[in-house]
Motif scaffolding. Structure first.
Motif, PDB file in Angstrom:
ATOM      1  N   ASP A 154      -2.101  -5.519 -14.696  1.00 45.29           N
ATOM      2  CA  ASP A 154      -1.084  -6.013 -13.768  1.00 45.29           C
ATOM      3  C   ASP A 154      -1.240  -5.266 -12.445  1.00 45.29           C
ATOM      4  OD1 ASP A 154       1.241  -7.258 -12.674  1.00 45.29           O
ATOM      5  OD2 ASP A 154       2.142  -7.305 -14.669  1.00 45.29           O
ATOM      6  N   GLN A 155      -0.394  -5.598 -11.503  1.00 46.02           N
ATOM      7  CA  GLN A 155      -0.455  -4.998 -10.169  1.00 46.02           C
ATOM      8  C   GLN A 155       0.425  -3.759 -10.077  1.00 46.02           C
ATOM      9  OE1 GLN A 155       0.285  -7.705  -6.955  1.00 46.02           O
ATOM     10  NE2 GLN A 155       0.393  -6.093  -5.433  1.00 46.02           N
ATOM     11  N   VAL A 156      -0.071  -2.779  -9.323  1.00 45.62           N
ATOM     12  CA  VAL A 156       0.717  -1.589  -9.000  1.00 45.62           C
ATOM     13  C   VAL A 156       1.506  -1.894  -7.732  1.00 45.62           C
ATOM     14  CG1 VAL A 156       0.628   0.832  -8.279  1.00 45.62           C
ATOM     15  CG2 VAL A 156      -0.913  -0.005 -10.072  1.00 45.62           C
ATOM     16  N   PHE A 157       2.819  -1.740  -7.820  1.00 46.58           N
ATOM     17  CA  PHE A 157       3.685  -2.050  -6.688  1.00 46.58           C
ATOM     18  C   PHE A 157       4.061  -0.822  -5.871  1.00 46.58           C
ATOM     19  CE2 PHE A 157       3.831  -5.967  -8.830  1.00 46.58           C
ATOM     20  CZ  PHE A 157       4.290  -6.920  -7.935  1.00 46.58           C
ATOM     21  N   GLY A 158       3.882   0.354  -6.429  1.00 43.89           N
ATOM     22  CA  GLY A 158       4.231   1.564  -5.700  1.00 43.89           C
ATOM     23  C   GLY A 158       4.257   2.747  -6.645  1.00 43.89           C
ATOM     24  N   GLY A 159       4.707   3.849  -6.108  1.00 46.15           N
ATOM     25  CA  GLY A 159       4.792   5.053  -6.915  1.00 46.15           C
ATOM     26  C   GLY A 159       5.289   6.205  -6.070  1.00 46.15           C
ATOM     27  N   LEU A 179       8.034  -3.317 -14.555  1.00 40.29           N
ATOM     28  CA  LEU A 179       7.920  -3.715 -15.961  1.00 40.29           C
ATOM     29  C   LEU A 179       7.411  -2.569 -16.825  1.00 40.29           C
ATOM     30  CD1 LEU A 179       6.327  -7.240 -15.420  1.00 40.29           C
ATOM     31  CD2 LEU A 179       8.731  -6.702 -15.891  1.00 40.29           C
ATOM     32  N   LEU A 180       6.713  -1.628 -16.186  1.00 39.59           N
ATOM     33  CA  LEU A 180       6.099  -0.499 -16.886  1.00 39.59           C
ATOM     34  C   LEU A 180       5.953   0.647 -15.901  1.00 39.59           C
ATOM     35  CD1 LEU A 180       4.416   0.531 -19.437  1.00 39.59           C
ATOM     36  CD2 LEU A 180       2.428  -0.336 -18.216  1.00 39.59           C
ATOM     37  N   THR A 181       6.182   1.854 -16.369  1.00 43.25           N
ATOM     38  CA  THR A 181       5.971   3.041 -15.538  1.00 43.25           C
ATOM     39  C   THR A 181       4.816   3.844 -16.121  1.00 43.25           C
ATOM     40  OG1 THR A 181       8.321   3.152 -14.988  1.00 43.25           O
ATOM     41  CG2 THR A 181       7.028   5.149 -14.636  1.00 43.25           C
ATOM     42  N   LEU A 182       3.902   4.251 -15.248  1.00 38.59           N
ATOM     43  CA  LEU A 182       2.845   5.171 -15.641  1.00 38.59           C
ATOM     44  C   LEU A 182       3.296   6.566 -15.237  1.00 38.59           C
ATOM     45  CD1 LEU A 182      -0.306   3.247 -14.373  1.00 38.59           C
ATOM     46  CD2 LEU A 182       0.910   3.026 -16.545  1.00 38.59           C
ATOM     47  N   VAL A 183       3.143   7.529 -16.121  1.00 43.63           N
ATOM     48  CA  VAL A 183       3.580   8.900 -15.871  1.00 43.63           C
ATOM     49  C   VAL A 183       2.362   9.806 -15.897  1.00 43.63           C
ATOM     50  CG1 VAL A 183       5.036  10.788 -16.674  1.00 43.63           C
ATOM     51  CG2 VAL A 183       5.805   8.420 -16.955  1.00 43.63           C
ATOM     52  N   ILE A 184       2.179  10.551 -14.810  1.00 41.76           N
ATOM     53  CA  ILE A 184       1.062  11.493 -14.710  1.00 41.76           C
ATOM     54  C   ILE A 184       1.653  12.864 -14.431  1.00 41.76           C
ATOM     55  CG2 ILE A 184      -1.105  12.045 -13.551  1.00 41.76           C
ATOM     56  CD1 ILE A 184      -1.082   9.064 -12.555  1.00 41.76           C
ATOM     57  N   LYS A 185       1.418  13.799 -15.327  1.00 45.98           N
ATOM     58  CA  LYS A 185       1.989  15.144 -15.182  1.00 45.98           C
ATOM     59  C   LYS A 185       1.011  16.093 -14.502  1.00 45.98           C
ATOM     60  CE  LYS A 185       5.286  14.733 -18.898  1.00 45.98           C
ATOM     61  NZ  LYS A 185       5.790  15.259 -20.153  1.00 45.98           N
ATOM     62  N   GLY A 186       1.560  17.178 -13.991  1.00 47.53           N
ATOM     63  CA  GLY A 186       0.896  18.266 -13.287  1.00 47.53           C
ATOM     64  C   GLY A 186      -0.611  18.351 -13.303  1.00 47.53           C
ATOM     65  N   ARG A 236      -2.714  15.162 -12.917  1.00 50.95           N
ATOM     66  CA  ARG A 236      -2.792  14.606 -11.564  1.00 50.95           C
ATOM     67  C   ARG A 236      -4.013  15.168 -10.825  1.00 50.95           C
ATOM     68  NH1 ARG A 236       0.405  12.500  -7.270  1.00 50.95           N
ATOM     69  NH2 ARG A 236      -0.082  13.489  -5.288  1.00 50.95           N
ATOM     70  N   LYS A 237      -4.348  16.418 -11.102  1.00 55.53           N
ATOM     71  CA  LYS A 237      -5.485  17.072 -10.440  1.00 55.53           C
ATOM     72  C   LYS A 237      -6.821  16.429 -10.807  1.00 55.53           C
ATOM     73  CE  LYS A 237      -2.973  21.422 -10.417  1.00 55.53           C
ATOM     74  NZ  LYS A 237      -2.847  22.731 -11.056  1.00 55.53           N
ATOM     75  N   LYS A 238      -6.864  15.655 -11.872  1.00 55.24           N
ATOM     76  CA  LYS A 238      -8.087  14.988 -12.311  1.00 55.24           C
ATOM     77  C   LYS A 238      -8.432  13.770 -11.444  1.00 55.24           C
ATOM     78  CE  LYS A 238      -7.115  16.262 -17.108  1.00 55.24           C
ATOM     79  NZ  LYS A 238      -6.729  15.744 -18.436  1.00 55.24           N
ATOM     80  N   PHE A 239      -7.473  13.291 -10.651  1.00 54.78           N
ATOM     81  CA  PHE A 239      -7.686  12.141  -9.773  1.00 54.78           C
ATOM     82  C   PHE A 239      -8.286  12.601  -8.452  1.00 54.78           C
ATOM     83  CE2 PHE A 239      -4.685  10.578 -12.810  1.00 54.78           C
ATOM     84  CZ  PHE A 239      -4.886   9.212 -12.891  1.00 54.78           C
ATOM     85  N   LYS A 240      -9.227  11.830  -7.909  1.00 55.07           N
ATOM     86  CA  LYS A 240      -9.870  12.180  -6.628  1.00 55.07           C
ATOM     87  C   LYS A 240      -8.883  12.095  -5.475  1.00 55.07           C
ATOM     88  CE  LYS A 240     -14.374  10.493  -8.089  1.00 55.07           C
ATOM     89  NZ  LYS A 240     -15.373   9.437  -7.939  1.00 55.07           N
ATOM     90  N   ASN A 241      -8.000  11.082  -5.518  1.00 50.71           N
ATOM     91  CA  ASN A 241      -7.002  10.858  -4.476  1.00 50.71           C
ATOM     92  C   ASN A 241      -5.630  10.749  -5.133  1.00 50.71           C
ATOM     93  OD1 ASN A 241      -8.907  10.519  -2.238  1.00 50.71           O
ATOM     94  ND2 ASN A 241      -9.534   8.682  -3.338  1.00 50.71           N
ATOM     95  N   PRO A 242      -4.562  10.980  -4.372  1.00 49.38           N
ATOM     96  CA  PRO A 242      -3.225  10.838  -4.949  1.00 49.38           C
ATOM     97  C   PRO A 242      -3.069   9.437  -5.561  1.00 49.38           C
ATOM     98  CG  PRO A 242      -3.081  11.840  -2.781  1.00 49.38           C
ATOM     99  CD  PRO A 242      -4.504  11.391  -2.963  1.00 49.38           C
ATOM    100  N   PRO A 243      -2.821   9.340  -6.864  1.00 49.83           N
ATOM    101  CA  PRO A 243      -2.794   8.024  -7.507  1.00 49.83           C
ATOM    102  C   PRO A 243      -1.724   7.082  -6.972  1.00 49.83           C
ATOM    103  CG  PRO A 243      -2.119   9.752  -9.035  1.00 49.83           C
ATOM    104  CD  PRO A 243      -2.608  10.423  -7.818  1.00 49.83           C
ATOM    105  N   GLU A 244      -0.590   7.623  -6.559  1.00 51.87           N
ATOM    106  CA  GLU A 244       0.477   6.755  -6.041  1.00 51.87           C
ATOM    107  C   GLU A 244       0.064   6.068  -4.741  1.00 51.87           C
ATOM    108  OE1 GLU A 244       1.295  10.806  -4.232  1.00 51.87           O
ATOM    109  OE2 GLU A 244       0.535  10.037  -6.134  1.00 51.87           O
ATOM    110  N   GLU A 245      -0.887   6.645  -4.028  1.00 52.78           N
ATOM    111  CA  GLU A 245      -1.408   6.034  -2.802  1.00 52.78           C
ATOM    112  C   GLU A 245      -2.645   5.180  -3.096  1.00 52.78           C
ATOM    113  OE1 GLU A 245      -2.127   9.218  -0.044  1.00 52.78           O
ATOM    114  OE2 GLU A 245      -0.085   9.979  -0.229  1.00 52.78           O
TER     115      GLU A 245
END
Length: 122
Positions: free
Chosen positions: A42-47, A68-75, A78-87
């Protein structure tokens, strides 16, 4: 004897599919699949990133508070992502793999690895 071997092969094949396969569902049906490991596209609408709690919340299938669904990324995850996932994920169609859990009556998936989120086409 031949029938027994065929039956055993079918049983083992079915068990392997159930044990290792994942069901693909719509985000609107997430709450019907609690405690199941699924794939949702599905589409990500924000974060948003809550810095004091060191938690990232990603809205899938609608904007907060109607996601419809929330993705939760803890401390540390989050550092495993190259860029801030919410952006990086905003506005993109993604496929998420994970176990759906209930949080205060709403479905969510805990993301512990960026590989759980695959970008699709918009």
């Amino acid at each position: 004897m031949k029938t027994a071997k065929v039956f055993i092969c079918l049983f083992v094949s079915f068990f392997c599919l159930k044990a290792f396969g994942q069901t693909t569902i719509d985000a609107k049906d997430a709450s019907k699949h609690l405690n199941e490991k699924v794939i949702i596209c599905d589409q990500v609408f924000g974060g948003k990133y809550l810095s004091e709690a060191e938690i990232t919340l990603i809205d899938v299938g609608g904007s907060h508070p109607n996601e419809l669904l929330t993705l939760v990324i803890k401390g540390d995850d989050r550092k495993k992502f190259k860029n801030p996932p919410e952006e990086a994920l905003k506005g993109k169609k993604v496929c998420i793999t994970g176990q759906i859990v209930d949080y205060k009556g709403r479905p969510e998936i805990m993301i512990t690895d960026p590989d759980q989120i695959k970008e699709g086409s918009n």
